[in-house]
Design a protein around this motif. Sequence first.
Motif, short mmCIF file in Angstrom:
data_model
loop_
_atom_site.label_atom_id
_atom_site.label_comp_id
_atom_site.label_asym_id
_atom_site.label_seq_id
_atom_site.Cartn_x
_atom_site.Cartn_y
_atom_site.Cartn_z
N GLU A 226 0.83 -1.20 0.00
CA GLU A 226 0.00 0.00 0.00
C GLU A 226 0.87 1.26 0.00
O GLU A 226 0.58 2.22 -0.71
CB GLU A 226 -0.94 0.00 1.21
CG GLU A 226 -2.09 -0.97 1.06
CD GLU A 226 -3.00 -0.98 2.28
OE1 GLU A 226 -2.96 -0.03 3.08
OE2 GLU A 226 -3.76 -1.95 2.42
N LYS B 191 0.95 4.06 -3.03
CA LYS B 191 0.73 5.48 -2.79
C LYS B 191 1.91 6.31 -3.27
O LYS B 191 1.74 7.42 -3.77
CB LYS B 191 0.47 5.74 -1.31
CG LYS B 191 -0.89 5.23 -0.87
CD LYS B 191 -1.11 5.44 0.62
CE LYS B 191 -2.46 4.88 1.02
NZ LYS B 191 -2.69 5.00 2.46
N LYS B 192 3.11 5.77 -3.14
CA LYS B 192 4.31 6.47 -3.60
C LYS B 192 4.32 6.59 -5.13
O LYS B 192 4.67 7.63 -5.68
CB LYS B 192 5.56 5.73 -3.12
CG LYS B 192 6.84 6.44 -3.36
CD LYS B 192 7.98 5.66 -2.72
CE LYS B 192 9.28 6.41 -2.88
NZ LYS B 192 10.38 5.70 -2.21
N ASP C 298 1.60 6.36 -7.08
CA ASP C 298 0.42 7.14 -7.45
C ASP C 298 0.66 8.60 -7.07
O ASP C 298 0.12 9.12 -6.11
CB ASP C 298 -0.81 6.58 -6.74
CG ASP C 298 -2.08 7.35 -7.04
OD1 ASP C 298 -2.13 8.06 -8.06
OD2 ASP C 298 -3.03 7.25 -6.23
N ALA C 299 1.50 9.27 -7.84
CA ALA C 299 1.99 10.62 -7.52
C ALA C 299 0.87 11.64 -7.35
O ALA C 299 0.96 12.53 -6.52
CB ALA C 299 2.97 11.09 -8.58
N ASN C 300 -0.20 11.52 -8.13
CA ASN C 300 -1.28 12.51 -8.02
C ASN C 300 -2.35 12.11 -7.01
O ASN C 300 -3.30 12.85 -6.79
CB ASN C 300 -1.90 12.79 -9.39
CG ASN C 300 -2.62 11.59 -9.98
OD1 ASN C 300 -2.78 10.57 -9.34
ND2 ASN C 300 -3.03 11.72 -11.23
N GLY C 301 -2.20 10.95 -6.38
CA GLY C 301 -3.10 10.54 -5.31
C GLY C 301 -4.52 10.23 -5.72
O GLY C 301 -5.42 10.27 -4.89
N ASP C 302 -4.73 9.88 -7.00
CA ASP C 302 -6.10 9.62 -7.45
C ASP C 302 -6.55 8.18 -7.24
O ASP C 302 -7.66 7.81 -7.59
CB ASP C 302 -6.26 10.01 -8.92
CG ASP C 302 -5.47 9.15 -9.88
OD1 ASP C 302 -4.68 8.29 -9.42
OD2 ASP C 302 -5.62 9.34 -11.11
N GLY C 303 -5.68 7.35 -6.66
CA GLY C 303 -6.05 5.95 -6.42
C GLY C 303 -5.79 5.05 -7.59
O GLY C 303 -6.16 3.87 -7.56
N GLU D 65 2.89 7.76 -14.41
CA GLU D 65 3.35 7.51 -13.04
C GLU D 65 4.23 6.26 -12.99
O GLU D 65 5.25 6.24 -12.29
CB GLU D 65 2.16 7.36 -12.09
CG GLU D 65 1.43 8.66 -11.84
CD GLU D 65 0.11 8.48 -11.13
OE1 GLU D 65 -0.23 9.36 -10.32
OE2 GLU D 65 -0.59 7.47 -11.38
#
Length: 110
Positions: free
Chosen positions: A60, A64-65, A67-72, A78
């Motif tokens: 996880e 998250k690392k 997924d640079a833009n944090g959109d899931g 990326e």
Amino acid sequence: MNKLIGFCAASLLAVISMNVNAADPEPPMGHGRMLEQADTNHDGKVSLEEFKAAHEKRVEAMFKKIDANGDGFIDKDEMRKAREAMHERMHERMEKRQGMHDQMHDTKPQ
């Protein structure tokens, strides 16, 4: 679509397995330590479920690392950037090891 999912999963696993640096949530586990931590029922063996649970937190964090833009979601850009960063870290480690090797050979009496 299945090929893309397979590629992304394989790439994610490669990045996870190769990413050994200070930014990781925890240091890499040696075989004995992994067995000790993952063997939650203390039977001396690690089941698939125990293995998954032990690595879930790390997976996880890596997701998250990446997924640079944090959109899931991890998109091609990326994944490319994560792969490039992984290659850069590998190159830096190789240079460091080569420098240590060279230094060892430079200091040996001839």
